[in-house]
Write an enzyme that holds these catalytic residues in place. Structure first.
Site, PDB file in Angstrom:
ATOM      1  CE  LYS A  21      -4.192  -1.415   2.455  1.00 33.96           C
ATOM      2  NZ  LYS A  21      -4.819  -1.299   3.802  1.00 33.96           N
ATOM      3  CD  GLU A  47       3.417  11.377   1.738  1.00 33.53           C
ATOM      4  OE1 GLU A  47       3.034  12.488   2.106  1.00 33.53           O
ATOM      5  OE2 GLU A  47       3.618  11.082   0.554  1.00 33.53           O
TER       6      GLU A  47
HETATM    7 MO1  MOS Z   1       5.710  13.653  -0.076  1.00 32.26          MO
HETATM    8  S1  MOS Z   1       4.727  15.314   0.673  1.00 32.26           S
HETATM    9  O1  MOS Z   1       4.606  13.300  -1.358  1.00 32.26           O
HETATM   10  O2  MOS Z   1       7.241  14.124  -0.604  1.00 32.26           O
END
Ligand code: MOS
Length: 736
Positions: free
Chosen positions: A697, A701
């Protein structure tokens, strides 16, 4: 199949990094290069009225002073990469006298050394015709709030009526500070022209976009621009877009007809390279006495610039996270006289979930229901916003696993009820979630006569370990050992990939590598079948199989043929391209997200209000884990980022001129090693057959998302003080 995916392989590029062998953008010094320094506007709005550059050009070593009055007019052809805001137009640098925000580049000085360039840039006198900018979205002079930004507003049922009629309600406002990414490596570009061809050694999370963007700005075909970036020293989103300094480096190099090196100062990284926008939010919850949500309202306003509408997923998680018949989300933008914000790790999700998860925690105390039990009572069977099942969802499992490891059962429910000596102890928890994205990507595999493989894709590696994890994927699908695979990235000459962001590099590039590996095997099999000296000569393709990287007839117990043996006859390598994208049918049928549960323990000195995070435990359901060592590293890094959000990070603008007053590492606080708590990252066994053939997945983040509210909830538990602004400051604890 030999199982390489899932193994805790150490970083294949680790040695290069610790010995200095890894080259970052600014390391690619070119023969005869000159040095460029940007002169940044010292007013927040207005125009450049006069530039006194005559004496500057005579200063030692100075090759050029370039301003809007002598810069070439650049074509700036239309280019909207997927990473650029859909509404608005990028800053056209040195094309007119307008100053749109504090720190905007207004001149560039080129000299034979960095010292000479800096000296001359400091001596350059620029006179402005300045006005007061609007840089705070609580300012009554904010031009016009833009409604329904990005068409993100959603509503089901009647949330306002449900909240108004609810037995128990929470209705509060939240204020998340502006943040800057502050990676270790500064933005840097070395530009060199060869006729109409441009080579950029440039820090970039999105090589293909940088190529297309710079080509559009200079009116060139994309193939005339090559972007090279084998290593990145952290980025967190700041290098997703191609910012003005890249254009300036190329423009300066063209002007002086020499290669030019341009490295931003730390201070300049607060001006023109994006930031996490400040957001103001309201969350209102209505619930029954039993803790069933009856209404959820989430309204948020994010900041943007006047010239572009940057949007992020501020309220998106609220639509699907919990079961509730009445949900209304609303997302607005406040245009300000600042540079355009951009994505910063968990963009939108991290800020939005702070408000939602703080409110949910508040509700749990009002109801006297444990926060985990409250989430259990509102666990949805499907994504109620999309009205479709989740491809997989392990939220409750994550809470159980995390609670067990964290020792949640030791928490006494009352605020201020836990102490360690004179310190107040608090425990808090919050949900994490992030979409399982998957973008179209390509990759190339080359099987060499010595039996090893080269794998290539125009990806970046900003730190998650892409070199290593992609090596594992290729080794797994080719049936080779990782040492027999050489994965290369970081140039636009390689097959195109999407941005290195959105936690989608493994889902996208990894899937493309898998496809390329399977295609290479197919080519190898065809070659072996056509070879009259081979034991599979003349076999039909469905009667042969690959095992451990060797080709044999099905049900044949012999060792089979290695790549080396297959290639031996001609010695010609086999080259195969692969591409992958999300199965549209699966995308139509399923809602795809990762979920997690974050637990925090804080200790607070009741007399001076200092907050220490003692422990963080995150439990995540992210599908298949490609490398548990790298995954843990991703998660602890993300948790540290969340800790910065909760307790430290804040860019403060001077309301008079928009100047970031803490544009340096002394006053822009971030967690350092000494602040790092004991951290654990756990992964539930999650099999997701729908997201992609790898079953991954994506990870990155989600580890920042949820950490800040877990800490804020722990602060409340320790002190009885509910702080709804981020970062939480000592004075928030001390004031009544
Ligand atoms: Mo991340 S904010 O997609 O580098």
């Amino acid at each position: 199949m030999n199982v390489i995916v899932g193994k805790p392989l150490t970083r294949v590029d680790g040695r290069a990094k610790v010995t200095g062998g890894a080259q970052y953008a600014a390391d690619f010094n070119q023969p005869g290069q000159l040095y460029a320094v940007i002169v940044s506007a010292t007013v927040g709005l207005g125009r450049v009225s006069e530039i006194r550059s005559a004496n500057i050009e005579a200063m030692p070593g100075v090759a050029a002073v370039i301003t809007h009055s002598n810069a070439p007019k650049l074509p700036y052809l239309l280019h909207k990469g997927v990473i650029d805001p859909a509404v608005g137009e990028r800053l056209h640098v040195l094309q007119d006298d307008a100053v749109r925000f504090f720190g905007q580049p207004v001149a560039i000085v080129v000299a034979d050394s960095l010292d000479h360039a800096e000296h001359a840039a400091a001596a350059l006198r620029i006179i402005y015709d300045a006005r007061r900018p609007v840089v705070d979205h609580a300012d009554p002079d904010v031009a016009r709030i833009i409604p329904d930004a990005a068409g993100a507003d959603r509503s089901r049922g009647d949330a306002d009526a449900a909240v108004a009629e609810a037995a128990v309600t929470v209705d509060e406002h939240y204020d998340m500070a502006r943040e800057n990414h502050n990676p270790m490596e500064p933005h840097a570009t070395i530009a060199a022209w060869n006729g109409d061809r441009l080579t950029l050694w440039s820090k970039s999370q999105f090589l293909m976009n940088e190529q297309a963007e710079i080509a559009a700005i200079f009116g060139l075909p994309a193939e005339s621009v090559e972007v090279i970036c084998p290593f990145i020293g952290g980025a967190f989103g700041t290098s997703l877009r191609t910012w003005p300094h890249v254009t300036l480096a190329a423009l300066a190099a063209k002007h002086v007809q020499r290669p030019v090196k341009l490295v931003l100062t730390r201070k300049q990284m607060f001006f023109t390279t994006g930031h996490r926008p400040r957001s103001l939010q309201r969350v209102a919850l209505g619930a029954t006495q039993e803790g069933k949500l009856t209404g959820v309202i989430h309204e948020g306003t994010g900041e943007t610039s006047r010239y572009e509408q940057f949007t992020e997923a501020l309220t998106a998680v609220t639509d699907y996270l919990y079961s509730c018949p009445n949900v209304r989300t609303q997302y607005r933008l406040a245009p300000l006289d600042t540079g355009t914000p951009n994505h910063m790790r968990g963009p939108g999700e991290a800020s939005g979930i702070f408000a939602l998860e703080s409110a949910l925690d508040e509700l749990s105390y009002k109801l006297g229901i444990d926060p985990i039990e409250l989430r259990r009572r509102n666990e949805p069977q499907i994504d109620e916003a999309e009205n479709k099942p989740f491809s997989s969802r392990s939220l409750i499992h994550c809470y159980e696993l995390g609670a067990e490891r964290f020792g949640w059962s030791r928490k006494t429910p009352e605020p201020r009820s836990m102490r360690d000596g004179r310190l107040l102890i608090g425990m808090g928890t919050a949900t994490a979630t992030y979409p399982a994205f998957h973008a179209p990507s390509n990759a190339r595999v080359r099987l060499l006569a010595d039996g090893t493989a080269e794998v290539e894709a125009a990806a970046s590696d900003m730190g998650p370990g892409t070199y290593t994890s992609m090596t594992q994927v290729a080794a797994e699908f080719l049936g080779l050992q990782p040492a027999q695979v050489r994965f290369r990235l970081g140039t636009t000459d390689f097959p195109p990939t999407p941005s290195h962001g959105g936690s989608w590099t493994m889902t996208s590039v990894g899937s493309a590598i898998r496809a390329a590996c399977l295609e290479a095997q197919f080519q190898a099999a065809k070659r072996a079948i056509a070879d009259n000296g081979s034991p599979v000569f003349g076999a039909s393709i469905d009667t042969i199989e690959w095992a451990e990287g060797r080709l044999r007839r099905r049900a044949d117990a012999s060792a089979g043929l290695s790549y080396q043996e297959i290639l031996a006859k001609t010695g010609d390598p086999i080259e195969a391209e692969g591409s992958a994208q999300r199965d549209p049918e699966a995308a139509e049928r399923y809602s795809m997200h990762s979920f997690g549960a974050v637990f925090a323990e804080v200790s607070i000195d009741p007399d001076v209000g200092t907050i220490r995070v003692r422990r963080l435990v995150g439990a995540y359901g992210i599908g298949r884990v490609v490398n548990p060592l790298l995954a843990r590293s991703q998660c602890t890094g993300g948790m540290i980022g969340g800790m910065g959000m909760a307790l430290m990070e804040r860019t403060v603008l001077d309301a008079r001129d928009g100047r970031p007053v803490n544009a340096h590492m002394a006053d822009y606080l971030m967690p350092v090693n000494l602040d790092a708590p004991e951290m654990e990252a756990l992964f539930v066994d999650e099999i997701d057959p729908h997201v992609n053939p790898l079953g991954v997945k994506g990870l990155g983040e989600i580890a920042l998302v949820g950490t800040a509210p877990a800490i804020a909830n722990a602060v409340f538990h320790a002190t009885g003080k509910r702080v709804r602004t981020q970062p939480i400051k000592i004075e928030d604890i001390l004031t009544a």
